[in-house]
Design an enzyme around this catalytic site. Structure first.
Site, PDB file in Angstrom:
ATOM      1  N   TYR A  10       0.814  -1.225   0.000  1.00  0.00           N
ATOM      2  CA  TYR A  10       0.000   0.000   0.000  1.00  0.00           C
ATOM      3  C   TYR A  10       0.844   1.270   0.000  1.00  0.00           C
ATOM      4  O   TYR A  10       0.304   2.379  -0.082  1.00  0.00           O
ATOM      5  CB  TYR A  10      -0.956   0.011   1.210  1.00  0.00           C
ATOM      6  CG  TYR A  10      -2.088  -0.963   1.041  1.00  0.00           C
ATOM      7  CD1 TYR A  10      -1.826  -2.325   1.006  1.00  0.00           C
ATOM      8  CD2 TYR A  10      -3.398  -0.546   0.883  1.00  0.00           C
ATOM      9  CE1 TYR A  10      -2.849  -3.242   0.828  1.00  0.00           C
ATOM     10  CE2 TYR A  10      -4.426  -1.454   0.705  1.00  0.00           C
ATOM     11  CZ  TYR A  10      -4.138  -2.799   0.682  1.00  0.00           C
ATOM     12  OH  TYR A  10      -5.146  -3.708   0.506  1.00  0.00           O
TER      13      TYR A  10
ATOM     14  N   LYS B 218       2.045 -14.373   5.664  1.00  0.00           N
ATOM     15  CA  LYS B 218       2.261 -15.376   4.624  1.00  0.00           C
ATOM     16  C   LYS B 218       3.779 -15.588   4.522  1.00  0.00           C
ATOM     17  O   LYS B 218       4.398 -15.494   3.453  1.00  0.00           O
ATOM     18  CB  LYS B 218       1.642 -14.866   3.305  1.00  0.00           C
ATOM     19  CG  LYS B 218       1.579 -15.881   2.193  1.00  0.00           C
ATOM     20  CD  LYS B 218       0.574 -16.984   2.410  1.00  0.00           C
ATOM     21  CE  LYS B 218       0.693 -18.024   1.318  1.00  0.00           C
ATOM     22  NZ  LYS B 218      -0.130 -19.221   1.583  1.00  0.00           N
TER      23      LYS B 218
ATOM     24  N   ASP C 138      -3.670 -17.668   4.784  1.00  0.00           N
ATOM     25  CA  ASP C 138      -4.771 -18.416   4.160  1.00  0.00           C
ATOM     26  C   ASP C 138      -5.486 -19.282   5.199  1.00  0.00           C
ATOM     27  O   ASP C 138      -6.702 -19.414   5.185  1.00  0.00           O
ATOM     28  CB  ASP C 138      -4.316 -19.246   2.941  1.00  0.00           C
ATOM     29  CG  ASP C 138      -2.949 -19.875   3.110  1.00  0.00           C
ATOM     30  OD1 ASP C 138      -2.369 -19.750   4.195  1.00  0.00           O
ATOM     31  OD2 ASP C 138      -2.467 -20.508   2.153  1.00  0.00           O
TER      32      ASP C 138
ATOM     33  N   ASP D 232      -6.628  -5.948   5.052  1.00  0.00           N
ATOM     34  CA  ASP D 232      -7.691  -5.435   4.190  1.00  0.00           C
ATOM     35  C   ASP D 232      -8.648  -6.576   3.843  1.00  0.00           C
ATOM     36  O   ASP D 232      -9.876  -6.464   3.994  1.00  0.00           O
ATOM     37  CB  ASP D 232      -7.047  -4.844   2.922  1.00  0.00           C
ATOM     38  CG  ASP D 232      -8.005  -3.984   2.118  1.00  0.00           C
ATOM     39  OD1 ASP D 232      -9.185  -3.904   2.476  1.00  0.00           O
ATOM     40  OD2 ASP D 232      -7.562  -3.400   1.106  1.00  0.00           O
TER      41      ASP D 232
HETATM   42  O1  LIG Z   1      -8.791   3.242  -0.390  1.00  0.00           O
HETATM   43  C1  LIG Z   1      -9.537   2.483  -0.972  1.00  0.00           C
HETATM   44  O2  LIG Z   1     -10.175   2.826  -1.960  1.00  0.00           O
HETATM   45  C2  LIG Z   1      -9.752   1.091  -0.469  1.00  0.00           C
HETATM   46  C3  LIG Z   1      -9.265   0.913   0.926  1.00  0.00           C
HETATM   47  C4  LIG Z   1      -9.777  -0.305   1.549  1.00  0.00           C
HETATM   48  O3  LIG Z   1     -10.231  -1.245   0.931  1.00  0.00           O
HETATM   49  C5  LIG Z   1      -9.737  -0.402   2.991  1.00  0.00           C
HETATM   50  O4  LIG Z   1      -9.215   0.477   3.663  1.00  0.00           O
HETATM   51  O5  LIG Z   1     -10.232  -1.406   3.523  1.00  0.00           O
HETATM   52 MG   LIG Z   2     -10.878  -2.856   2.221  1.00  0.00          MG
END
Ligand SMILES: O=C(O)CCC(=O)C(=O)O
Ligand SMILES: [Mg+2]
Ligand SMILES: NC(=O)C1=CN([C@@H]2O[C@H](COP(=O)(O)OP(=O)(O)OC[C@H]3O[C@@H](n4cnc5c(N)ncnc54)[C@H](OP(=O)(O)O)[C@@H]3O)[C@@H](O)[C@H]2O)C=CC1
Length: 474
Positions: free
Chosen positions: A162, A239, A340, A364
């Site tokens: 990210y 992972k 997983d 996420d």
């Molecule tokens: O920033 C986004 O558009 C997605 C972020 C996301 O999926 C989250 O923070 O869970």
């Molecule tokens: Mg998300």
């Protein structure tokens, strides 16, 4: 005081400040909010109503929030001009007032702007994303026993893929990078042997640092220390079998932290087995203990057997007296699971887990999956926490097909507001909201997402009526 180009801060109210990473909260704090794109237009007014009414009911005129509207996403472009998705005013307001709450913001797939959500987390170094997934009685769920899941996903929020360090496949810098990696960097490493990145690949970099991992896991362990019984438990999710030096290192740095800084408060799963074996049989030898903690022990090489016996000896000599005789049972248990596997574990053995400490991408995915078990994305709150600021927001996105229809479930942003109130120490108001929400659900007064799963189906409430229904049940 802050200088804004197009905003005027509320004339009443005071700033929240931070001391040692904790908020110092006046009775009438100024709190900036971002309405959000898509369904933000429906969710925000519902959320603000519920929060304000709860504070009023709990504290009368002694406490209130002075809301400060700030802009991001499409709404910001309308006010500040094209491509002004995250104006300086917005950043300045959050910097000045320390705590903010937001609706979801759109991120295009493929090209276009970078995620504004991720940018906010990085700009304010909000390194832990905390997403509790807990069941509210009466919520319909595809699972038979959704009440067994009560986990808090602690997602590292600033690193991993990210960070957005990536190149498109046809970018000349990407072609140069692939060439350099294939011809200089890989050949210089014994471990990488003759691997090659296929030409025409896009490239993304996944940085995971020790400092970043440990400050996040530290928060997760401190949170576990506030919990009771079997909930004093942190699982390091990774992972690491595949990505050894990023995901695997996250696990190792987590264990390192647990067994140094938190040595007196933590026990690892393996240590608990060793100590437990001695409690069951005080005369057990190191080798017998090693056989019990590693069921495949007898088929291992002599070298590996010795390493396990040494581990048993070292655990017993270092923490035998401080953690033994069952003392470890009151400590925070730290274990690890491969990512997983944790997806199936939270479905098949949910009651065994409490805090799931993850890297950014895994967190996420897991937070959406865990939310699905307890009632879906309409019931999934979150907080992005750093040492000098915090931004509260739901797990879900803008759900564009429902935007402006006054039908979406505002529950996740409302519960994010509950997290914010708890963060402020305004627990009485927070409790009123969770009680009102629980009662509304058990009275089957719910929005479309929950109504369609109820058996028999019930007539859904609108987004705004759901908010009213919560307030009526305080
Ligand atoms: O920033 C986004 O558009 C997605 C972020 C996301 O999926 C989250 O923070 O869970
Ligand atoms: Mg998300
Ligand atoms: N932190 C943030 O601001 C986030 C932003 N995003 C962004 O949001 C946009 C849309 O993403 P998308 O993948 O569609 O994911 P969303 O989370 O926005 O929505 C996917 C589906 O989840 C259900 N859902 C979402 N929110 C709610 C809610 N409040 N109540 C009930 N159901 C809900 C809906 O399902 P159904 O229609 O079946 O009822 C919806 O269609 C993207 O631009 C993405 O980048 C995504 C995640 C987080």
């Amino acid at each position: 005081m802050a200088n804004f180009e197009k905003l005027t801060a509320p004339s009443e109210g005071q700033r929240i400040t931070f001391s040692d990473g904790n908020p110092v909260v006046p009775d009438h704090p100024i709190i900036p909010f971002i309405r959000g794109d898509g369904t933000g237009i429906d969710i925000w007014p519902a959320t603000q109503l519920v929060i304000d009414k709860a504070i009023e009911k709990a504290y009368g005129k002694n406490r209130s929030i002075e809301w400060f509207k700030i802009y991001a996403g499409d709404e910001a472009c309308e006010l500040y001009g094209t491509y002004q998705y995250l104006p300086n005013d917005t950043l300045e307001a959050i910097r000045t007032y320390g705590i903010a709450i937001k609706g979801p913001l759109t991120t295009p797939v493929g090209g276009g702007i970078r995620s504004l959500n991720v940018s906010l987390r990085q700009i304010f170094d909000l390194y832990s994303c905390v997403r509790p997934c807990k069941y509210y009685e009466g919520t319909p769920s595809p699972h038979k026993k959704p009440q067994d899941l009560d986990v808090i996903v602690y997602r590292e929020n600033t690193e991993d893929i990210y960070m957005g360090i990536e190149w498109e496949s046809d970018d000349p810098e990407c072609i140069k990078l692939i060439d350099q990696i294939n011809n200089e960097i890989i050949p210089a490493s014994q471990k990488l042997k003759n691997r090659k990145i296929p030409s025409g690949s896009g490239i993304g970099i996944k940085p995971v640092s020790k400092i970043g991992s440990q400050r996040h896991i530290r928060r997760a362990i401190k949170h576990a220390l506030t919990l009771e019984g079997s909930k004093r438990h942190v699982t390091l999710v990774h992972k690491g079998n595949i990505m050894k030096f990023t995901e695997g290192a996250f696990r190792d740095w987590g264990y390192e932290l647990a067994t140094t800084e938190f040595r007196n408060e933590c026990v690892t799963e393996r240590e608990s087995w060793i100590l437990g074996n001695v409690e069951k049989n005080p005369h057990i030898s190191y080798e017998e203990n090693a056989e019990l903690i590693d069921p495949g022990y007898s088929s291992l090489t002599e070298e590996k057997k010795k390493a396990i016996c040494d581990e048993v000896c070292s655990v017993l000599s270092i923490i035998g007296s401080s953690h033994g005789s069952g003392k470890w049972k009151d400590m925070v248990m730290v274990d690890d699971r491969i990512a997983d596997s944790i997806f199936q574990q939270i479905q098949t053995r949910p009651q065994e887990y409490s805090i799931l400490a993850t890297l950014n991408l895994n967190g996420d995915y897991i937070s959406d999956a865990a939310a699905a078990i307890v009632g879906g994305l309409g019931m999934a709150p979150g907080a992005n926490i750093g040492d000098k600021a915090a931004i509260f927001e739901a797990t879900h996105g803008t759900a564009p097909k429902h935007a402006g229809l006054d039908r979406i479930n505002p529950g996740s942003v409302i519960l994010s507001g509950v997290m914010m109130l708890e963060y402020l120490g305004w627990n009485e108001a927070a409790k009123l909201i969770t009680n009102g929400l629980s009662k509304s659900i058990s009275d089957k007064q719910v929005t479309y997402d929950l109504a369609r799963l109820m058996e028999p189906r019930v007539e859904p409430l609108s987004c705004s009526d759901f908010a009213n229904s919560i307030v009526e049940r305080f």
